[in-house]
Design a protein around this motif. Structure first.
Motif, PDB file in Angstrom:
ATOM      1  N   ALA A   1       3.371   8.712 -10.505  1.00 42.30           N
ATOM      2  CA  ALA A   1       2.871   8.499 -11.859  1.00 42.30           C
ATOM      3  C   ALA A   1       1.853   9.565 -12.240  1.00 42.30           C
ATOM      4  CB  ALA A   1       2.260   7.116 -11.976  1.00 42.30           C
ATOM      5  N   MET A   2       0.907   9.823 -11.343  1.00 48.86           N
ATOM      6  CA  MET A   2      -0.203  10.698 -11.695  1.00 48.86           C
ATOM      7  C   MET A   2       0.233  12.159 -11.799  1.00 48.86           C
ATOM      8  SD  MET A   2      -2.847   8.639 -11.965  1.00 48.86           S
ATOM      9  CE  MET A   2      -4.298   8.051 -11.169  1.00 48.86           C
ATOM     10  N   THR A   3       1.087  12.615 -10.893  1.00 51.34           N
ATOM     11  CA  THR A   3       1.483  14.028 -10.981  1.00 51.34           C
ATOM     12  C   THR A   3       2.299  14.262 -12.248  1.00 51.34           C
ATOM     13  OG1 THR A   3       3.332  13.531  -9.527  1.00 51.34           O
ATOM     14  CG2 THR A   3       1.463  14.633  -8.527  1.00 51.34           C
ATOM     15  N   GLN A   4       3.222  13.349 -12.538  1.00 47.73           N
ATOM     16  CA  GLN A   4       4.050  13.558 -13.728  1.00 47.73           C
ATOM     17  C   GLN A   4       3.230  13.407 -14.998  1.00 47.73           C
ATOM     18  OE1 GLN A   4       8.093  11.808 -13.548  1.00 47.73           O
ATOM     19  NE2 GLN A   4       7.467  11.095 -11.541  1.00 47.73           N
TER      20      GLN A   4
ATOM     21  N   PHE B   1       0.815  -1.211   0.000  1.00 46.96           N
ATOM     22  CA  PHE B   1       0.000   0.000   0.000  1.00 46.96           C
ATOM     23  C   PHE B   1       0.849   1.262   0.000  1.00 46.96           C
ATOM     24  CE2 PHE B   1      -3.403  -2.753   1.770  1.00 46.96           C
ATOM     25  CZ  PHE B   1      -4.203  -2.637   0.659  1.00 46.96           C
ATOM     26  N   ILE B   2       1.900   1.226   0.792  1.00 44.66           N
ATOM     27  CA  ILE B   2       2.722   2.429   0.869  1.00 44.66           C
ATOM     28  C   ILE B   2       3.452   2.629  -0.450  1.00 44.66           C
ATOM     29  CG2 ILE B   2       4.732   3.413   2.015  1.00 44.66           C
ATOM     30  CD1 ILE B   2       3.527   2.357   4.610  1.00 44.66           C
ATOM     31  N   MET B   3       3.888   1.528  -1.037  1.00 47.09           N
ATOM     32  CA  MET B   3       4.523   1.628  -2.341  1.00 47.09           C
ATOM     33  C   MET B   3       3.508   2.136  -3.369  1.00 47.09           C
ATOM     34  SD  MET B   3       6.741  -1.314  -4.155  1.00 47.09           S
ATOM     35  CE  MET B   3       7.921  -1.759  -2.942  1.00 47.09           C
ATOM     36  N   PHE B   4       2.297   1.627  -3.263  1.00 46.55           N
ATOM     37  CA  PHE B   4       1.260   2.043  -4.204  1.00 46.55           C
ATOM     38  C   PHE B   4       0.968   3.536  -4.063  1.00 46.55           C
ATOM     39  CE2 PHE B   4      -3.230   2.854  -5.096  1.00 46.55           C
ATOM     40  CZ  PHE B   4      -3.274   2.486  -6.423  1.00 46.55           C
ATOM     41  N   ALA B   5       0.930   3.999  -2.830  1.00 45.41           N
ATOM     42  CA  ALA B   5       0.638   5.416  -2.603  1.00 45.41           C
ATOM     43  C   ALA B   5       1.677   6.280  -3.303  1.00 45.41           C
ATOM     44  CB  ALA B   5       0.608   5.711  -1.106  1.00 45.41           C
TER      45      ALA B   5
ATOM     46  N   LEU C   1      -4.446  14.775 -11.916  1.00 42.23           N
ATOM     47  CA  LEU C   1      -3.727  15.271 -10.748  1.00 42.23           C
ATOM     48  C   LEU C   1      -4.543  15.046  -9.480  1.00 42.23           C
ATOM     49  CD1 LEU C   1      -1.154  16.816  -9.938  1.00 42.23           C
ATOM     50  CD2 LEU C   1      -2.515  18.889  -9.967  1.00 42.23           C
ATOM     51  N   ILE C   2      -5.826  15.416  -9.553  1.00 40.99           N
ATOM     52  CA  ILE C   2      -6.667  15.308  -8.361  1.00 40.99           C
ATOM     53  C   ILE C   2      -6.840  13.844  -7.963  1.00 40.99           C
ATOM     54  CG2 ILE C   2      -9.003  15.655  -7.467  1.00 40.99           C
ATOM     55  CD1 ILE C   2      -9.019  18.246  -9.173  1.00 40.99           C
ATOM     56  N   ILE C   3      -7.136  13.002  -8.974  1.00 36.56           N
ATOM     57  CA  ILE C   3      -7.308  11.580  -8.652  1.00 36.56           C
ATOM     58  C   ILE C   3      -6.031  11.016  -8.042  1.00 36.56           C
ATOM     59  CG2 ILE C   3      -7.603   9.296  -9.674  1.00 36.56           C
ATOM     60  CD1 ILE C   3      -9.647  10.435 -11.513  1.00 36.56           C
ATOM     61  N   GLY C   4      -4.912  11.379  -8.631  1.00 33.01           N
ATOM     62  CA  GLY C   4      -3.632  10.870  -8.126  1.00 33.01           C
ATOM     63  C   GLY C   4      -3.395  11.258  -6.688  1.00 33.01           C
ATOM     64  N   ILE C   5      -3.610  12.523  -6.388  1.00 32.84           N
ATOM     65  CA  ILE C   5      -3.319  12.990  -5.034  1.00 32.84           C
ATOM     66  C   ILE C   5      -4.290  12.361  -4.037  1.00 32.84           C
ATOM     67  CG2 ILE C   5      -3.312  15.013  -3.541  1.00 32.84           C
ATOM     68  CD1 ILE C   5      -2.077  16.554  -5.862  1.00 32.84           C
ATOM     69  N   ILE C   6      -5.578  12.288  -4.425  1.00 34.77           N
ATOM     70  CA  ILE C   6      -6.554  11.684  -3.508  1.00 34.77           C
ATOM     71  C   ILE C   6      -6.186  10.228  -3.230  1.00 34.77           C
ATOM     72  CG2 ILE C   6      -8.940  10.892  -3.272  1.00 34.77           C
ATOM     73  CD1 ILE C   6      -9.849  13.365  -4.661  1.00 34.77           C
TER      74      ILE C   6
END
Ligand SMILES: Nc1ncnc2c1ncn2[C@@H]1O[C@H](COP(=O)(O)OP(=O)(O)OP(=O)(O)O)[C@@H](O)[C@H]1O
Ligand SMILES: [Mg+2]
Lengths: 389, 230
Positions: free
Chosen positions: A245-248, A235-239, A266-271
């Motif tokens: 991945a999502m921000t870049q 989970f921590i690795m996934f976070a 961006l929003i989905i990634g951060i959430i």
């Protein structure tokens, strides 16, 4: 009439802890519904396309929809399955004694496990919100996908299939999965449930802990924390993976697609990243409250407690970040080289080093802030906590 | 030397406020074996926790060799616990996913104690070193927690009903190990118990009733666990 197994009711409070699953499901369904709906609607205008230019653009749109659906839907689906199984295991671990007593009284595994269907609700809530959200966002999404008016006007239709496949079926599947997994997990002798302790460790682990004997207690606790809850490592690795991945990807999306897509990703990634990280760390602390309290009783400082329990996840999160970077690079390369190959005006994709650095800096800052909050939380664990049984 | 002056402690607030300790004063000398007796709910555990720096009193002072621990900051209090005291509880509170050796090491590392294996031997567990707590009997588990506490070489050992979950025979055995180790390491013992017989092993017996000390007796001669034969 209530059946016998219902004496053990899994309360709404327990379900509310599954909010993480709901959020993941919500993101997955939101993205997939939008693209699938678009895919179906755009499919209907397939026959009225006239020019070659339209055809190419159409193909690109369809491929994008497919790639996004499969990649994000698939990833998120796997994550929600793992999260769900993890929560059920955790629930059973925590409620071992009650469940053991029920078993001792003669309830069968199936009767007890039947109650676990309720875990499927978390998926339903998330999926339903995601589905509704998708329809709210859809008008602007459609406009955006066809902003240069290359294709004829595309109208939004409601597709019952999507509701069925993305909301109802997953709910049923997850409810069934919960029951089956709970049944499987409960299949051990009653005494193992009633006894507070872990079952005997595997032989290899025993050998390992026997070989090196002059490791300090703190180091040992570190290793133990990591190896006893492997799902948390995931989970921590996934976070951090998600975040990276999502921000870049979002930064590249601004050039490749649109600001709205970029913002959404961006929003989905951060959430996603924040929820998983919070859930994982909360579980680490909850699962180790007794250990922490005992260490505090004996006079280990707050720093030492944090270092031994949370410190070991830092390298894991960096690995996740690196994997996320590689993943988004590969994904965008594929998109640009294969999907958009025939479309003019799509800039060639290059690895964006500054964006990675910015993302990394934000990642480190957020990670350290979260860790700091949790170390404050550890500080608040009173040394008396251990006596509150 | 521990000096305790007029300690008060209450829980809750407003209408639910309940005063557990109502002004307790006493002195405990180095090397003493003190037993605290009293009815359930009389505040024994609370007194023990306050005295040992696990909890803070509302008022009063607790002075260890001239050093008032009620005035310490949280970090300094942690440091105090690390250096000075050790605990044994009725529920053993061993770490379930660590071996006996590792559990004892938790205490030993705090004192930089490298001969903790001798203490494991001293409580008769040299053959169980690689076992996990779930593979031990209650008495054995309590002996592990004795070894863990003593491996950190405390000046004062606090015990809250250490034999409460054990049968007579096993309880006596555990106490005997503790007494033997006291002879060797010369630490102070403060023990809460329900068992009046154990009081004969002590040289000071403090009786408590509803938050106050009602009686302090001193025994001339300390008996061993086997002499009292409970
Ligand atoms: N954290 C707490 N909050 C509120 N009340 C408490 C708390 N801890 C203890 N009490 C109250 O303080 C009183 C004394 O508790 P304590 O545990 O010290 O008794 P005791 O003498 O150790 O009893 P026993 O022999 O049963 O262990 C009890 O009435 C209890 O209800
Ligand atoms: Mg008590």
């Amino acid at each position: 009439m209530r059946s016998a197994g219902d004496t053990m009711v899994i309360g709404i409070k327990d379900i509310s802890k599954l909010i993480g699953i709901s959020i993941i499901a919500c993101c997955a369904v939101l993205v997939c519904t939008m693209f699938l709906n678009f895919y179906f609607d755009v499919y209907q205008i397939k026959d009225i396309l006239s020019s070659e230019h339209e055809r190419i653009f159409y193909n690109a749109q369809v491929s994008t929809a497919k790639v996004v659906c499969i990649v994000s839907g698939g990833c998120l689906l796997i994550t929600s399955v793992i999260t769900l199984l993890f929560h059920i295991k955790h629930y059973i671990d925590i409620h071992k004694k009650e469940l053991g007593i029920l078993k001792a009284l003669g309830y069968s595994n199936v009767k007890i496990a039947r109650n676990f269907w309720i875990f499927g609700i978390s998926i339903f809530v998330g999926a339903a919100i995601g589905f509704a959200g998708a329809f709210i966002l859809m008008p602007s999404f459609y406009k955006l996908q066809n902003k240069d008016k290359i294709l004829p006007e595309i109208y939004i239709h409601f597709h019952v299939d999507i509701l069925l496949y993305l909301v109802l079926l997953p709910t049923a599947a997850f409810a069934a999965l919960s029951i089956i997994y709970a049944c499987f997990k409960l299949k051990k002798p009653v005494i193992n449930l009633l006894k507070d302790n872990l079952q005997a460790k595997s032989k290899t682990e025993k050998k390992m802990s026997g070989r090196i004997t002059d490791r300090s207690f703190i180091d040992d606790l570190k290793r133990n924390t990591l190896s006893s809850r492997k799902s948390l490592v995931f989970f921590i690795m996934f976070a951090s993976f998600c975040f990276s991945a999502m921000t870049q990807m979002s930064a590249s999306m601004r050039d490749l697609s649109s600001t709205m897509m970029a913002g959404m990703i961006l929003i989905i990634g951060i959430i996603l990243a924040c929820t998983t990280l919070f859930l994982a760390i909360t579980t680490v602390i909850k699962g180790n409250t007794k250990t922490i309290a005992m260490m505090r009783v004996f006079g280990y400082s707050q720093k030492e407690c944090c270092r031994s329990l949370l410190g070991c996840y830092r390298p894991v999160s960096y690995i996740g970040f690196a994997l996320g970077t590689v993943y988004q690079y590969a994904l965008l390369r594929i998109m640009v080289d294969i999907v958009f190959r025939e479309i003019d005006g799509v800039p060639p994709y290059k690895f964006d080093f500054p964006v990675m650095m910015i993302s990394l800096v934000f990642f480190i800052v957020i990670y350290e802030i979260v860790m700091y909050c949790y170390s404050e939380k550890i500080k608040k664990i009173s040394v008396k906590e251990i006596m509150a049984e | 030397m521990i000096e305790i002056n007029e300690i008060t402690k209450s829980y809750g607030n407003g209408d639910n406020k309940f005063q557990v300790l109502k002004g307790i004063s006493t002195k405990i000398c180095d090397g003493d074996f003190v037993v605290i007796l009293g009815a359930s709910g009389s505040g024994k555990s609370t007194f023990l926790n306050v005295m040992s720096g696990l909890e803070r009193p509302d008022n009063g002072n607790i002075i260890y060799n001239g050093n008032d621990i009620t005035k310490l900051s949280d970090n300094a209090l942690t440091e105090f616990r690390r250096k000075t005291v050790a605990f044994i509880f009725q529920q053993y509170y061993l770490l379930p996913n660590m071996t006996v050796e590792r559990n004892v090491r938790m205490g030993a590392d705090l004192a930089g104690n490298s001969d903790y294996k001798d203490i494991i031997k001293a409580v008769g567990l040299e053959n169980e070193m690689k076992k996990y707590p779930s593979e031990l009997s209650g008495g054995q588990q309590q002996r592990v927690s004795v070894a863990r506490a003593l491996a950190k070489k405390p000046e004062v050992l606090f015990l809250d009903e250490p034999t409460g979950a054990l049968d007579e025979q096993t309880g006596r055995q555990v106490l005997d190990y503790i007494c033997k180790l006291q002879m060797e390491y010369k630490f102070t013992i403060v023990m809460v118990t329900h068992n009046i017989n154990i009081a004969e092993m002590a040289n000071t017996v403090i009786k408590m009733n509803s938050g106050k000390i009602t009686q302090i007796n001193t025994n001339e001669k300390q008996k061993t666990a086997y002499e009292i034969g409970w």
